[in-house]
Write a protein that holds these residues in place. Structure first.
Motif, short mmCIF file in Angstrom:
data_model
loop_
_atom_site.label_atom_id
_atom_site.label_comp_id
_atom_site.label_asym_id
_atom_site.label_seq_id
_atom_site.Cartn_x
_atom_site.Cartn_y
_atom_site.Cartn_z
N VAL A 46 12.61 42.00 32.05
CA VAL A 46 11.83 41.11 31.18
C VAL A 46 12.53 39.77 31.04
O VAL A 46 11.90 38.70 31.14
CB VAL A 46 11.63 41.77 29.80
CG1 VAL A 46 11.06 40.77 28.80
CG2 VAL A 46 10.69 42.97 29.93
N THR A 47 13.83 39.79 30.80
CA THR A 47 14.55 38.51 30.64
C THR A 47 14.54 37.70 31.93
O THR A 47 14.40 36.47 31.90
CB THR A 47 15.99 38.77 30.19
OG1 THR A 47 16.64 39.64 31.13
CG2 THR A 47 16.02 39.42 28.81
N HIS A 48 14.69 38.36 33.07
CA HIS A 48 14.66 37.65 34.35
C HIS A 48 13.28 37.07 34.60
O HIS A 48 13.15 35.95 35.12
CB HIS A 48 15.06 38.59 35.48
CG HIS A 48 16.49 38.98 35.45
ND1 HIS A 48 17.03 39.96 36.26
CD2 HIS A 48 17.53 38.54 34.67
CE1 HIS A 48 18.32 40.09 36.00
NE2 HIS A 48 18.64 39.24 35.04
N ALA A 49 12.23 37.83 34.24
CA ALA A 49 10.87 37.32 34.43
C ALA A 49 10.60 36.11 33.56
O ALA A 49 9.78 35.25 33.91
CB ALA A 49 9.86 38.42 34.13
N CYS A 50 11.30 36.03 32.42
CA CYS A 50 11.14 34.88 31.52
C CYS A 50 12.10 33.74 31.86
O CYS A 50 12.17 32.75 31.11
CB CYS A 50 11.33 35.31 30.07
SG CYS A 50 10.07 36.45 29.46
N GLY A 51 12.88 33.86 32.93
CA GLY A 51 13.70 32.76 33.39
C GLY A 51 15.13 32.77 32.93
O GLY A 51 15.85 31.78 33.13
N LEU A 52 15.61 33.87 32.32
CA LEU A 52 16.99 33.94 31.86
C LEU A 52 17.82 34.77 32.82
O LEU A 52 17.44 35.89 33.19
CB LEU A 52 17.06 34.56 30.46
CG LEU A 52 16.72 33.67 29.27
CD1 LEU A 52 17.00 34.42 27.97
CD2 LEU A 52 17.50 32.37 29.30
N GLN A 53 18.97 34.23 33.23
CA GLN A 53 19.90 34.95 34.07
C GLN A 53 21.19 35.21 33.27
O GLN A 53 21.32 34.80 32.12
CB GLN A 53 20.21 34.13 35.33
CG GLN A 53 18.98 33.74 36.13
CD GLN A 53 18.27 34.94 36.72
OE1 GLN A 53 18.90 35.92 37.07
NE2 GLN A 53 16.96 34.84 36.86
N ARG A 54 22.11 35.93 33.88
CA ARG A 54 23.40 36.25 33.26
C ARG A 54 23.20 36.97 31.92
O ARG A 54 23.69 36.55 30.87
CB ARG A 54 24.24 34.99 33.05
CG ARG A 54 24.59 34.26 34.35
CD ARG A 54 25.43 33.02 34.07
NE ARG A 54 25.75 32.32 35.28
CZ ARG A 54 26.80 32.59 36.05
NH1 ARG A 54 27.62 33.57 35.72
NH2 ARG A 54 27.02 31.90 37.16
N ILE A 55 22.46 38.06 31.96
CA ILE A 55 22.18 38.86 30.77
C ILE A 55 22.93 40.18 30.88
O ILE A 55 22.96 40.83 31.92
CB ILE A 55 20.67 39.14 30.63
CG1 ILE A 55 19.89 37.83 30.59
CG2 ILE A 55 20.39 39.97 29.39
CD1 ILE A 55 20.13 37.00 29.36
N ASP A 56 23.55 40.60 29.78
CA ASP A 56 24.16 41.91 29.66
C ASP A 56 23.37 42.73 28.64
O ASP A 56 23.07 42.22 27.54
CB ASP A 56 25.62 41.81 29.21
CG ASP A 56 26.51 41.23 30.30
OD1 ASP A 56 26.24 41.51 31.49
OD2 ASP A 56 27.46 40.49 29.97
N ALA A 57 23.04 43.95 29.00
CA ALA A 57 22.27 44.83 28.12
C ALA A 57 23.12 46.05 27.76
O ALA A 57 23.83 46.60 28.59
CB ALA A 57 20.98 45.27 28.81
N ASP A 58 23.01 46.46 26.50
CA ASP A 58 23.71 47.64 26.03
C ASP A 58 22.72 48.49 25.25
O ASP A 58 21.97 47.98 24.40
CB ASP A 58 24.90 47.27 25.15
CG ASP A 58 25.78 48.47 24.83
OD1 ASP A 58 25.74 49.44 25.60
OD2 ASP A 58 26.48 48.44 23.80
N VAL A 59 22.72 49.79 25.54
CA VAL A 59 21.77 50.71 24.91
C VAL A 59 22.55 51.87 24.30
O VAL A 59 23.34 52.52 24.99
CB VAL A 59 20.75 51.25 25.93
CG1 VAL A 59 19.79 52.23 25.28
CG2 VAL A 59 19.98 50.10 26.57
N THR A 60 22.34 52.13 23.03
CA THR A 60 22.84 53.33 22.38
C THR A 60 21.66 54.06 21.74
O THR A 60 20.52 53.60 21.81
CB THR A 60 23.90 53.00 21.31
OG1 THR A 60 23.27 52.27 20.24
CG2 THR A 60 25.02 52.16 21.90
#
Length: 445
Positions: free
Chosen positions: A40-54
């Protein structure tokens, strides 16, 4: 190139977190949630994203370079019952974003509408759906019309109790109340000497209570590199299962004090006629479960077909005296593989088909036998351990089926693209050569 507006960054991160929240609460694995949020973030034009899920929290971090501070957004995950209608709409929204058919602002409006929309089905229909799950599971276990009717009543009562206590008490006590209620219905049937096997009523109710436990998501997290989330989900599943055991054990104590004979569950014969009835019951249980979780009719029908295949495989393997654990694992692999191929055709995520199809295979029989033996002062630990092994086998088998289905489907698509012969249905797909030209056939010069 100018840096993106911080408001745009936070808007994109918030959209991805909302989507991840809906997915995680519907039972999706942590790896799938993280991958979807990044998509979703890449589709909206944002790169260099880190995701964390708990298990209880989602977070996204964006840092375009080392000289700028990171933008971090965190969202608490809400506990709520599985809603496959929301999951399907979210899946469609994400696909539209990736395909460029939806803008970020439009997606934010759509996700808000999905989260706040009222369901088209009346609440009493959902309760009836859960009752149908209980009645169908009783058929799968070999019960007759009276047993199915009483299991229907018990399942409706479990749903009403769960709805009344969902926002007030923890899940452990909800499961305990549900197990106690179902056992008391069976005790009442035994006390009135109705021609019905009370043990089948309790067993069907145990399966319903187990169906809402996210063991499959926990196994998926453990196998895909999310040990903390897996441990949290496993602990939650363990507490919920212990709640079921506590409720049923309390009901069996009441039965002993009342002098009611609860009997020992017999899942039914595995002959051709009986096996056919049990297979049909599994399909009906899966369809009813899907409808009770707000799945569309096309998805519930597909889940019923998958459940029929899984139950047939289970009965066939179990007939070779290999043990229920191996039978459950084999059936789960088939369910995972088939669901991956069918899900795309009915336009739903595979999870919407897998969970309902797995429900008839949950180890309610082993749990009841173990508790009944313990109530009689005998050793029922082995049966309870067998129930745990079967649950793990189901979860691991489904995930293995998904892994097997991906290369099969990919190679099948490649093979289809290379076929130049006639097809029985659908358009003929022409293979394009490496330089963009159709391949030269034997009659071309």
């Amino acid at each position: 190139m100018s840096a993106p507006d911080p408001r745009d960054i936070y808007s994109t991160l918030d959209l991805a977190l909302r989507i991840g929240d809906l997915m995680l609460s519907s039972g999706a694995g942590a790896a799938d949630v993280a991958a979807t949020m990044l998509a979703v973030t890449h589709a909206c034009g944002l790169q260099r994203i880190d995701a964390d899920v708990t298990f209880t929290e989602l977070s996204l971090q964006h840092q375009p370079n080392l000289e700028e501070p990171a933008s971090i957004l965190i969202r608490r995950v809400r506990r709520r019952p599985a809603d496959y209608a929301e999951l399907i709409e979210v899946n469609r929204l994400v696909q539209d974003l990736i395909d460029g058919m939806a803008t970020r602002d439009g997606a934010r409006e759509r996700i808000a509408a999905i989260d706040s929309a009222d369901h088209p089905r009346a609440r009493w229909l959902i309760t009836v759906g859960w009752g149908a799950v209980g009645g169908s599971l009783a058929v799968t276990l070999g019960g007759g019309l009276v047993v199915s009717g009483l299991a229907f009543v018990a399942a409706c009562g479990i749903d009403l109790v769960g709805r009344a206590t969902r926002s007030r008490v923890p899940l452990f006590y909800q499961q305990t109340a549900g197990g106690l209620l179902a056992t008391l219905v069976a005790v009442g049937a035994a006390a009135t000497q109705i021609d019905a096997d009370p043990s089948l009523i309790v067993t069907a109710s145990i399966i319903i209570l187990l169906a809402g436990i996210g063991l499959m998501g926990a196994m998926a997290d453990a196998l895909t590199g999310y040990p903390l989330t897996a441990n949290a989900r496993l602990l939650d599943a363990l507490l919920a299962t212990v709640g079921v055991i506590a409720g049923v054990a309390a009901g069996l104590t009441v039965a002993e004090l009342a002098g009611a004979d609860m009997g020992h569950v017999e899942p039914g014969a595995t002959g051709l006629a009986q096996g056919s009835v049990m297979t049909i019951g599994a399909g009906l249980a899966a369809a009813a479960y899907g409808l009770a979780c707000y799945a569309p009719l096309r998805a519930s029908t597909a889940a019923a077909c998958v459940a029929v295949c899984g139950q047939a495989i289970f009965l066939a393997v179990d007939g070779f005296s290999l043990g229920q654990t191996w039978a459950a694992a084999t059936a789960a692999i088939v369910i995972g593989t088939i669901s991956h191929g069918i899900a795309g055709r009915v336009r739903v995520p595979p999870l919407v088909l897998i969970v309902p199809a797995i429900v008839p295979l949950l180890p309610g029989v082993s749990i009841y036998r173990g508790l009944a033996l313990l109530a009689e002062g005998e050793d029922g630990v082995l049966d309870l351990a067998a129930a745990g092994a079967t649950a793990i086998a189901l979860a691991a088998g489904v995930i293995l089926g998904q892994y097997l289905a991906q290369p099969i489907r990919r190679e099948g698509s490649r093979l289809e693209s290379r076929l130049a012969g006639p097809r029985l249905a659908g358009p003929l797909l022409k293979r394009v050569g490496r330089r963009g030209r159709p391949p030269i056939g034997p009659n071309d010069a």
